[in-house]
Design a protein around this motif. Sequence first.
Motif, PDB file in Angstrom:
ATOM      1  N   LYS A   1       0.839  -1.204   0.000  1.00  0.00           N
ATOM      2  CA  LYS A   1       0.000   0.000   0.000  1.00  0.00           C
ATOM      3  C   LYS A   1       0.873   1.252   0.000  1.00  0.00           C
ATOM      4  N   TYR A   2       1.940   1.240   0.806  1.00  0.00           N
ATOM      5  CA  TYR A   2       2.848   2.385   0.850  1.00  0.00           C
ATOM      6  C   TYR A   2       3.493   2.615  -0.518  1.00  0.00           C
ATOM      7  N   PHE A   3       4.077   1.582  -1.110  1.00  0.00           N
ATOM      8  CA  PHE A   3       4.766   1.765  -2.389  1.00  0.00           C
ATOM      9  C   PHE A   3       3.797   2.131  -3.508  1.00  0.00           C
ATOM     10  N   ASN A   4       2.610   1.563  -3.513  1.00  0.00           N
ATOM     11  CA  ASN A   4       1.608   1.953  -4.517  1.00  0.00           C
ATOM     12  C   ASN A   4       1.216   3.416  -4.353  1.00  0.00           C
ATOM     13  N   SER A   5       1.044   3.851  -3.109  1.00  0.00           N
ATOM     14  CA  SER A   5       0.708   5.249  -2.840  1.00  0.00           C
ATOM     15  C   SER A   5       1.858   6.160  -3.232  1.00  0.00           C
ATOM     16  N   TRP A   6       3.085   5.751  -2.888  1.00  0.00           N
ATOM     17  CA  TRP A   6       4.267   6.554  -3.224  1.00  0.00           C
ATOM     18  C   TRP A   6       4.401   6.675  -4.742  1.00  0.00           C
ATOM     19  N   ASN A   7       4.142   5.597  -5.446  1.00  0.00           N
ATOM     20  CA  ASN A   7       4.261   5.607  -6.905  1.00  0.00           C
ATOM     21  C   ASN A   7       3.214   6.485  -7.586  1.00  0.00           C
TER      22      ASN A   7
ATOM     23  N   ASN B   1      -2.231  10.740  -1.072  1.00  0.00           N
ATOM     24  CA  ASN B   1      -2.306   9.282  -0.959  1.00  0.00           C
ATOM     25  C   ASN B   1      -1.422   8.732   0.153  1.00  0.00           C
ATOM     26  N   LEU B   2      -0.498   9.556   0.650  1.00  0.00           N
ATOM     27  CA  LEU B   2       0.411   9.123   1.717  1.00  0.00           C
ATOM     28  C   LEU B   2      -0.053   9.555   3.106  1.00  0.00           C
ATOM     29  N   LYS B   3      -0.881  10.573   3.184  1.00  0.00           N
ATOM     30  CA  LYS B   3      -1.235  11.201   4.471  1.00  0.00           C
ATOM     31  C   LYS B   3      -1.708  10.222   5.531  1.00  0.00           C
ATOM     32  N   ASP B   4      -2.517   9.268   5.159  1.00  0.00           N
ATOM     33  CA  ASP B   4      -3.105   8.354   6.138  1.00  0.00           C
ATOM     34  C   ASP B   4      -2.204   7.161   6.468  1.00  0.00           C
ATOM     35  N   LEU B   5      -1.019   7.105   5.855  1.00  0.00           N
ATOM     36  CA  LEU B   5      -0.127   5.970   6.076  1.00  0.00           C
ATOM     37  C   LEU B   5       0.929   6.230   7.142  1.00  0.00           C
ATOM     38  N   PHE B   6       1.171   7.516   7.463  1.00  0.00           N
ATOM     39  CA  PHE B   6       2.232   7.889   8.401  1.00  0.00           C
ATOM     40  C   PHE B   6       1.690   8.174   9.793  1.00  0.00           C
ATOM     41  N   SER B   7       2.440   7.765  10.808  1.00  0.00           N
ATOM     42  CA  SER B   7       2.108   8.160  12.179  1.00  0.00           C
ATOM     43  C   SER B   7       2.496   9.623  12.359  1.00  0.00           C
TER      44      SER B   7
ATOM     45  N   SER C   1      11.777  14.587  10.693  1.00  0.00           N
ATOM     46  CA  SER C   1      10.872  13.948  11.660  1.00  0.00           C
ATOM     47  C   SER C   1       9.562  14.700  11.712  1.00  0.00           C
ATOM     48  N   GLY C   2       8.506  13.958  11.999  1.00  0.00           N
ATOM     49  CA  GLY C   2       7.165  14.524  12.074  1.00  0.00           C
ATOM     50  C   GLY C   2       6.434  14.341  10.758  1.00  0.00           C
ATOM     51  N   LYS C   3       5.169  14.016  10.854  1.00  0.00           N
ATOM     52  CA  LYS C   3       4.362  13.698   9.671  1.00  0.00           C
ATOM     53  C   LYS C   3       4.396  14.802   8.623  1.00  0.00           C
ATOM     54  N   ASP C   4       4.217  16.055   9.038  1.00  0.00           N
ATOM     55  CA  ASP C   4       4.191  17.155   8.074  1.00  0.00           C
ATOM     56  C   ASP C   4       5.518  17.302   7.344  1.00  0.00           C
ATOM     57  N   ASP C   5       6.633  17.154   8.069  1.00  0.00           N
ATOM     58  CA  ASP C   5       7.949  17.278   7.438  1.00  0.00           C
ATOM     59  C   ASP C   5       8.238  16.100   6.506  1.00  0.00           C
ATOM     60  N   VAL C   6       7.793  14.910   6.883  1.00  0.00           N
ATOM     61  CA  VAL C   6       7.981  13.746   6.014  1.00  0.00           C
ATOM     62  C   VAL C   6       7.145  13.912   4.740  1.00  0.00           C
ATOM     63  N   LEU C   7       5.926  14.378   4.873  1.00  0.00           N
ATOM     64  CA  LEU C   7       5.092  14.633   3.691  1.00  0.00           C
ATOM     65  C   LEU C   7       5.722  15.705   2.807  1.00  0.00           C
ATOM     66  N   SER C   8       6.250  16.766   3.415  1.00  0.00           N
ATOM     67  CA  SER C   8       6.906  17.833   2.643  1.00  0.00           C
ATOM     68  C   SER C   8       8.130  17.311   1.906  1.00  0.00           C
TER      69      SER C   8
ATOM     70  N   THR D   1       9.348   0.734   9.251  1.00  0.00           N
ATOM     71  CA  THR D   1       8.932   0.242  10.557  1.00  0.00           C
ATOM     72  C   THR D   1       7.532   0.765  10.842  1.00  0.00           C
ATOM     73  N   PHE D   2       6.660  -0.135  11.279  1.00  0.00           N
ATOM     74  CA  PHE D   2       5.262   0.197  11.520  1.00  0.00           C
ATOM     75  C   PHE D   2       4.966   0.203  13.015  1.00  0.00           C
ATOM     76  N   ASP D   3       4.044   1.076  13.425  1.00  0.00           N
ATOM     77  CA  ASP D   3       3.614   1.076  14.824  1.00  0.00           C
ATOM     78  C   ASP D   3       2.507   0.036  15.022  1.00  0.00           C
ATOM     79  N   GLN D   4       1.985  -0.066  16.238  1.00  0.00           N
ATOM     80  CA  GLN D   4       0.981  -1.082  16.562  1.00  0.00           C
ATOM     81  C   GLN D   4      -0.336  -0.870  15.819  1.00  0.00           C
ATOM     82  N   ASP D   5      -0.539   0.347  15.264  1.00  0.00           N
ATOM     83  CA  ASP D   5      -1.752   0.634  14.510  1.00  0.00           C
ATOM     84  C   ASP D   5      -1.583   0.409  13.007  1.00  0.00           C
ATOM     85  N   GLY D   6      -0.398  -0.059  12.601  1.00  0.00           N
ATOM     86  CA  GLY D   6      -0.138  -0.296  11.198  1.00  0.00           C
ATOM     87  C   GLY D   6       0.262   0.948  10.419  1.00  0.00           C
TER      88      GLY D   6
END
Length: 111
Positions: free
Chosen positions: A9-15, A21-27, A40-47, A96-101
């Motif tokens: 799902k991550y690689f398909n979204s990244w592609n 398409n990535l927003k809901d995949l990151f903690s 670090s941080g969701k907003d910076d990773v998305l940027s 690496t995934f957290d307990q919520d996937g």
Amino acid sequence: MDLNSLSSKYFNSWNSNKIENLKDLFSENCSLRDWTMNVSGKDDVLSANKKIFDDVPGIRAEIINLHLSDKSNTAVAEIIIHLSEKEKLKVVDVLTFDQDGLIKSIRAYQG
């Protein structure tokens, strides 16, 4: 936790090259580290991903091998990054995934 599905799902979204398409995949506390950046941080990773997509339109990852560890909720993906029709990079992504996937870290190594 189905690490194979989560990784795909991550690689398909990244592609798709679309941040939405990535927003809901990151903690919220996720991190991204590669040979050029460490954020670090969701907003910076998305940027950081948006910058990659803007700088290299049509970039995509092709999974060659996927190694999964349920014990550590980690997927190691051997991938080829297609920068263009002729330019490619061999890369290993460690997800690496957290307990919520959700993805809590991505470490990319150029090979």
